[in-house]
Design a protein around this motif. Structure first.
Motif, PDB file in Angstrom:
ATOM      1  N   ALA A 191       0.835  -1.202   0.000  1.00  0.00           N
ATOM      2  CA  ALA A 191       0.000   0.000   0.000  1.00  0.00           C
ATOM      3  C   ALA A 191       0.873   1.256   0.000  1.00  0.00           C
ATOM      4  CB  ALA A 191      -0.927  -0.010   1.210  1.00  0.00           C
ATOM      5  N   SER A 192       1.932   1.238   0.820  1.00  0.00           N
ATOM      6  CA  SER A 192       2.853   2.374   0.847  1.00  0.00           C
ATOM      7  C   SER A 192       3.572   2.534  -0.487  1.00  0.00           C
ATOM      8  CB  SER A 192       3.879   2.188   1.967  1.00  0.00           C
ATOM      9  OG  SER A 192       3.274   2.246   3.239  1.00  0.00           O
ATOM     10  N   ALA A 193       3.955   1.405  -1.081  1.00  0.00           N
ATOM     11  CA  ALA A 193       4.635   1.459  -2.379  1.00  0.00           C
ATOM     12  C   ALA A 193       3.728   2.083  -3.434  1.00  0.00           C
ATOM     13  CB  ALA A 193       5.067   0.063  -2.804  1.00  0.00           C
ATOM     14  N   ARG A 194       2.454   1.694  -3.442  1.00  0.00           N
ATOM     15  CA  ARG A 194       1.525   2.250  -4.431  1.00  0.00           C
ATOM     16  C   ARG A 194       1.367   3.759  -4.265  1.00  0.00           C
ATOM     17  NH1 ARG A 194      -0.866  -2.908  -3.919  1.00  0.00           N
ATOM     18  NH2 ARG A 194      -2.065  -2.302  -2.071  1.00  0.00           N
ATOM     19  N   GLU A 195       1.362   4.221  -3.040  1.00  0.00           N
ATOM     20  CA  GLU A 195       1.244   5.660  -2.802  1.00  0.00           C
ATOM     21  C   GLU A 195       2.444   6.419  -3.354  1.00  0.00           C
ATOM     22  OE1 GLU A 195       0.538   6.429   1.302  1.00  0.00           O
ATOM     23  OE2 GLU A 195      -1.418   5.437   1.325  1.00  0.00           O
ATOM     24  N   MET A 196       3.578   5.729  -3.465  1.00  0.00           N
ATOM     25  CA  MET A 196       4.786   6.336  -4.035  1.00  0.00           C
ATOM     26  C   MET A 196       4.928   6.086  -5.530  1.00  0.00           C
ATOM     27  SD  MET A 196       7.650   5.381  -1.174  1.00  0.00           S
ATOM     28  CE  MET A 196       8.961   5.975  -2.259  1.00  0.00           C
ATOM     29  N   GLY A 197       3.941   5.397  -6.127  1.00  0.00           N
ATOM     30  CA  GLY A 197       4.052   5.037  -7.528  1.00  0.00           C
ATOM     31  C   GLY A 197       5.056   3.930  -7.764  1.00  0.00           C
ATOM     32  N   CYS A 198       5.144   3.005  -6.795  1.00  0.00           N
ATOM     33  CA  CYS A 198       6.130   1.914  -6.848  1.00  0.00           C
ATOM     34  C   CYS A 198       5.460   0.559  -6.668  1.00  0.00           C
ATOM     35  CB  CYS A 198       7.171   2.081  -5.748  1.00  0.00           C
ATOM     36  SG  CYS A 198       8.260   3.510  -5.907  1.00  0.00           S
ATOM     37  N   THR A 199       6.215  -0.489  -6.878  1.00  0.00           N
ATOM     38  CA  THR A 199       5.857  -1.836  -6.457  1.00  0.00           C
ATOM     39  C   THR A 199       7.066  -2.419  -5.734  1.00  0.00           C
ATOM     40  OG1 THR A 199       4.916  -3.962  -7.151  1.00  0.00           O
ATOM     41  CG2 THR A 199       6.621  -2.993  -8.578  1.00  0.00           C
ATOM     42  N   ILE A 200       6.948  -3.665  -5.275  1.00  0.00           N
ATOM     43  CA  ILE A 200       8.028  -4.291  -4.505  1.00  0.00           C
ATOM     44  C   ILE A 200       8.501  -5.553  -5.219  1.00  0.00           C
ATOM     45  CG2 ILE A 200       8.645  -5.379  -2.303  1.00  0.00           C
ATOM     46  CD1 ILE A 200       6.465  -3.616  -1.000  1.00  0.00           C
ATOM     47  N   LYS A 201       9.801  -5.699  -5.366  1.00  0.00           N
ATOM     48  CA  LYS A 201      10.417  -6.875  -5.964  1.00  0.00           C
ATOM     49  C   LYS A 201      11.587  -7.332  -5.093  1.00  0.00           C
ATOM     50  CE  LYS A 201       7.959  -6.801  -9.828  1.00  0.00           C
ATOM     51  NZ  LYS A 201       6.977  -7.884 -10.156  1.00  0.00           N
ATOM     52  N   LEU A 202      11.872  -8.628  -5.115  1.00  0.00           N
ATOM     53  CA  LEU A 202      13.106  -9.126  -4.509  1.00  0.00           C
ATOM     54  C   LEU A 202      14.187  -8.995  -5.575  1.00  0.00           C
ATOM     55  CD1 LEU A 202      14.273 -10.559  -1.917  1.00  0.00           C
ATOM     56  CD2 LEU A 202      14.222 -12.641  -3.304  1.00  0.00           C
ATOM     57  N   LEU A 203      15.162  -8.137  -5.324  1.00  0.00           N
ATOM     58  CA  LEU A 203      16.152  -7.800  -6.345  1.00  0.00           C
ATOM     59  C   LEU A 203      17.540  -8.325  -5.993  1.00  0.00           C
ATOM     60  CD1 LEU A 203      15.221  -4.069  -7.054  1.00  0.00           C
ATOM     61  CD2 LEU A 203      14.525  -6.095  -8.342  1.00  0.00           C
ATOM     62  N   ALA A 204      18.255  -8.741  -7.023  1.00  0.00           N
ATOM     63  CA  ALA A 204      19.694  -8.982  -6.928  1.00  0.00           C
ATOM     64  C   ALA A 204      20.352  -7.767  -7.548  1.00  0.00           C
ATOM     65  CB  ALA A 204      20.081 -10.249  -7.674  1.00  0.00           C
ATOM     66  N   ILE A 205      21.224  -7.099  -6.784  1.00  0.00           N
ATOM     67  CA  ILE A 205      21.828  -5.847  -7.238  1.00  0.00           C
ATOM     68  C   ILE A 205      23.348  -5.954  -7.119  1.00  0.00           C
ATOM     69  CG2 ILE A 205      21.936  -3.354  -6.920  1.00  0.00           C
ATOM     70  CD1 ILE A 205      19.197  -3.589  -5.472  1.00  0.00           C
ATOM     71  N   CYS A 206      24.018  -5.803  -8.243  1.00  0.00           N
ATOM     72  CA  CYS A 206      25.487  -5.834  -8.280  1.00  0.00           C
ATOM     73  C   CYS A 206      25.928  -4.527  -8.917  1.00  0.00           C
ATOM     74  CB  CYS A 206      25.987  -7.010  -9.120  1.00  0.00           C
ATOM     75  SG  CYS A 206      25.159  -8.584  -8.780  1.00  0.00           S
ATOM     76  N   GLU A 207      26.785  -3.763  -8.245  1.00  0.00           N
ATOM     77  CA  GLU A 207      27.160  -2.472  -8.805  1.00  0.00           C
ATOM     78  C   GLU A 207      28.562  -2.048  -8.394  1.00  0.00           C
ATOM     79  OE1 GLU A 207      24.153   0.259  -7.542  1.00  0.00           O
ATOM     80  OE2 GLU A 207      24.380  -0.255  -5.427  1.00  0.00           O
ATOM     81  N   ARG A 208      29.143  -1.221  -9.249  1.00  0.00           N
ATOM     82  CA  ARG A 208      30.416  -0.588  -8.939  1.00  0.00           C
ATOM     83  C   ARG A 208      30.155   0.632  -8.055  1.00  0.00           C
ATOM     84  NH1 ARG A 208      34.655  -1.866 -12.654  1.00  0.00           N
ATOM     85  NH2 ARG A 208      33.883  -2.978 -14.494  1.00  0.00           N
ATOM     86  N   ALA A 209      31.115   0.938  -7.209  1.00  0.00           N
ATOM     87  CA  ALA A 209      31.053   2.198  -6.479  1.00  0.00           C
ATOM     88  C   ALA A 209      31.220   3.344  -7.471  1.00  0.00           C
ATOM     89  CB  ALA A 209      32.156   2.249  -5.425  1.00  0.00           C
ATOM     90  N   GLU A 210      30.785   4.524  -7.084  1.00  0.00           N
ATOM     91  CA  GLU A 210      30.854   5.668  -7.987  1.00  0.00           C
ATOM     92  C   GLU A 210      32.277   5.967  -8.431  1.00  0.00           C
ATOM     93  OE1 GLU A 210      28.844   9.054  -6.450  1.00  0.00           O
ATOM     94  OE2 GLU A 210      26.893   8.063  -6.351  1.00  0.00           O
ATOM     95  N   ASP A 211      33.255   5.705  -7.567  1.00  0.00           N
ATOM     96  CA  ASP A 211      34.649   5.951  -7.944  1.00  0.00           C
ATOM     97  C   ASP A 211      35.279   4.766  -8.676  1.00  0.00           C
ATOM     98  OD1 ASP A 211      34.996   4.092  -5.940  1.00  0.00           O
ATOM     99  OD2 ASP A 211      36.129   5.409  -4.606  1.00  0.00           O
ATOM    100  N   GLY A 212      34.499   3.683  -8.848  1.00  0.00           N
ATOM    101  CA  GLY A 212      34.980   2.518  -9.581  1.00  0.00           C
ATOM    102  C   GLY A 212      35.988   1.669  -8.855  1.00  0.00           C
ATOM    103  N   ALA A 213      36.261   1.980  -7.580  1.00  0.00           N
ATOM    104  CA  ALA A 213      37.337   1.300  -6.863  1.00  0.00           C
ATOM    105  C   ALA A 213      36.882   0.053  -6.126  1.00  0.00           C
ATOM    106  CB  ALA A 213      37.986   2.266  -5.871  1.00  0.00           C
ATOM    107  N   SER A 214      35.585  -0.202  -6.069  1.00  0.00           N
ATOM    108  CA  SER A 214      35.076  -1.379  -5.367  1.00  0.00           C
ATOM    109  C   SER A 214      33.730  -1.756  -5.954  1.00  0.00           C
ATOM    110  CB  SER A 214      34.934  -1.095  -3.860  1.00  0.00           C
ATOM    111  OG  SER A 214      33.968  -0.081  -3.636  1.00  0.00           O
ATOM    112  N   VAL A 215      33.228  -2.914  -5.528  1.00  0.00           N
ATOM    113  CA  VAL A 215      31.921  -3.371  -5.986  1.00  0.00           C
ATOM    114  C   VAL A 215      31.111  -3.844  -4.789  1.00  0.00           C
ATOM    115  CG1 VAL A 215      32.798  -4.057  -8.248  1.00  0.00           C
ATOM    116  CG2 VAL A 215      32.707  -5.745  -6.404  1.00  0.00           C
ATOM    117  N   THR A 216      29.803  -3.960  -4.982  1.00  0.00           N
ATOM    118  CA  THR A 216      28.924  -4.537  -3.970  1.00  0.00           C
ATOM    119  C   THR A 216      27.976  -5.511  -4.641  1.00  0.00           C
ATOM    120  OG1 THR A 216      27.341  -2.704  -4.180  1.00  0.00           O
ATOM    121  CG2 THR A 216      28.992  -2.542  -2.423  1.00  0.00           C
TER     122      THR A 216
END
Length: 430
Positions: free
Chosen positions: A239-264
């Protein structure tokens, strides 16, 4: 020209996926031979229950001695679809030692010991392919390690578990509670009798480790992946997500840090805007969103599990490995030259949605806002509803580190006016 001597293939496991691999090898034998350049022969099938009837498979090929099968020395390719850590690890290593290339769908093993398996394949001059280990039929591993090999991948964001997506989609579209949606997923065969690996994020975390390793040319193990399950997601969160114009998903997120020196690498439920392509992924489907410097934004979508879809990925690898065998070459192995450090979850920066149960009296909002400010977390929006001395306070933040948010929540729980922290959810995809 077609080579007449067939490539000999052994199959480890003949369950839902293995039986489909064997069926396709038989029914599409002519096409596979034409695409590879040689016939493909099923030379043996290792199983736990030899007495089970397996349609289309010669009983003479069936054995319970998987070790003896992979030690034969005349196999060209071993297909491993038994899953788990052992005996799969030993069998794959043994197969490589005895001259066979390996095609695997074993995400758990690759996430835990991928580096050792790649080293064994390189030592013996053989291939290790595993397209089917992540997102079923969706071509993903090969595009990341071949098609995008000349590009710089910055982020991989995806829905990589069909069971959890089915459950969350049902909760979103029908208003069902978590248990009700899980029961339906179980009845339809989308969820196992014990759904822990799916709903607690273990399955997605293994896939995230594999994706991060390939995308960032860095060894990422399962232990490096931050993991949170989705069992605490409620109808109120949607309900809160809909009020924000969102939905909810279980996500796998892999990304570089902004400076490119590490990952998560991380797996957790998150709110994503309805405008994001992943928001429209329904049912048990998977989708992975890739962001790179040159190619920009790419999305890969399709069935992420099931016998036939997973077998499709296995057979794609079989064709590639078969061609390599005929040419005397090997395909791309492990690429870990970047060796970037994997940062802890506390350094991840994103937005947050926090729902608090608070006392309905003057000054509460000011107290809460002060705690956020003291921990360096900037507030974007606040929504408050109160009745009969009780109130709910929903705070959406600007981008902040996970460590800062954790400190904020810990301090909020110590306020006399805060009865409880009802929900904390990250906001991604913006």
């Amino acid at each position: 020209m077609m080579r007449t001597r067939p490539l000999k293939v052994a199959l480890l496991g003949c369950g839902v996926v293995g039986s489909e691999v064997a069926r396709i090898m038989t029914t599409h034998a002519g096409d596979l031979a034409a695409r590879i350049g040689a016939p493909v022969e099923l030379a043996g099938v290792a199983v736990r229950r030899p007495d089970k009837v397996r349609e289309g498979i010669d009983p003479a090929l069936v054995t319970t001695d998987a070790t003896a099968l992979v030690k034969r020395g005349d196999l060209d390719i071993v297909v491993e679809v038994i899953g788990g850590i052992e005996p799969a690890r030993t069998l794959i290593t043994t197969a490589l030692e005895h001259g066979a290339s390996v095609v695997s769908a074993n995400k758990a093993l690759l996430a835990q010991d991928g580096a050792a398996l790649h080293a064994a394949a390189e030592k013996h001059g053989r291939d290790l392919y595993y397209e089917a280990a992540v997102a079923g039929a969706i071509p993903l591993i090969r595009p990341l390690r071949e098609s995008l090999a000349g590009d710089k991948v910055n982020r991989v964001l995806g829905i990589v578990n069909g069971t959890t997506n089915f459950i969350l989609d049902k909760m979103d579209t029908t208003g069902a509670g978590y248990q009700e949606a899980l029961d339906e997923a179980t009845a339809l065969g989308y969820a196992e009798a014990d759904p822990t690996a799916d709903v607690e994020g273990f399955d997605a975390a293994a896939k995230a480790a594999i994706l991060a390793g390939i995308a960032f040319h860095t060894r990422v193990r399962l232990d490096d992946v931050h993991r949170e399950g989705m069992t605490e997601v409620t109808a109120g969160d949607f309900a809160s997500a809909r009020e924000m114009g969102c939905t909810i998903k279980l996500l796998a997120i892999c990304e570089r840090a902004e400076d490119g020196a590490s990952v998560t690498a991380r797996v957790h439920p998150a709110m994503i805007p309805l405008s994001h392509p992943l928001a429209s992924v329904r049912g048990a489907y998977n989708a992975v969103f890739v962001e790179s410097d040159a190619a920009g934004q790419l999305m890969f979508y399709g069935p992420g599990a099931g016998g036939a879809p997973t077998a499709s990925a296995v057979l794609g690898d079989l064709v590639a490995v078969g061609r390599n065998r005929l040419s005397g070459a090997t395909g791309p192995g492990e690429s870990a030259y970047a060796a970037l450090p994997v940062s802890p979850m506390g350094e991840v920066v994103t937005r947050y949605h926090i729902s608090l149960d608070v006392a309905d009296k003057p000054g509460v909002l000011a107290q809460v806002a002060t705690v956020f400010a003291e921990h360096g977390v900037s507030i974007d929006t606040v929504r408050q509803q109160g009745k009969d001395g009780e109130a709910s306070l929903v705070v959406v933040t600007h981008r902040a580190s996970d460590a800062a948010l954790g400190g904020t929540v810990e301090a909020l729980r110590k306020l006399d006016t805060v009865r409880g922290v009802a929900s904390i959810m990250r906001v991604e995809g913006e």
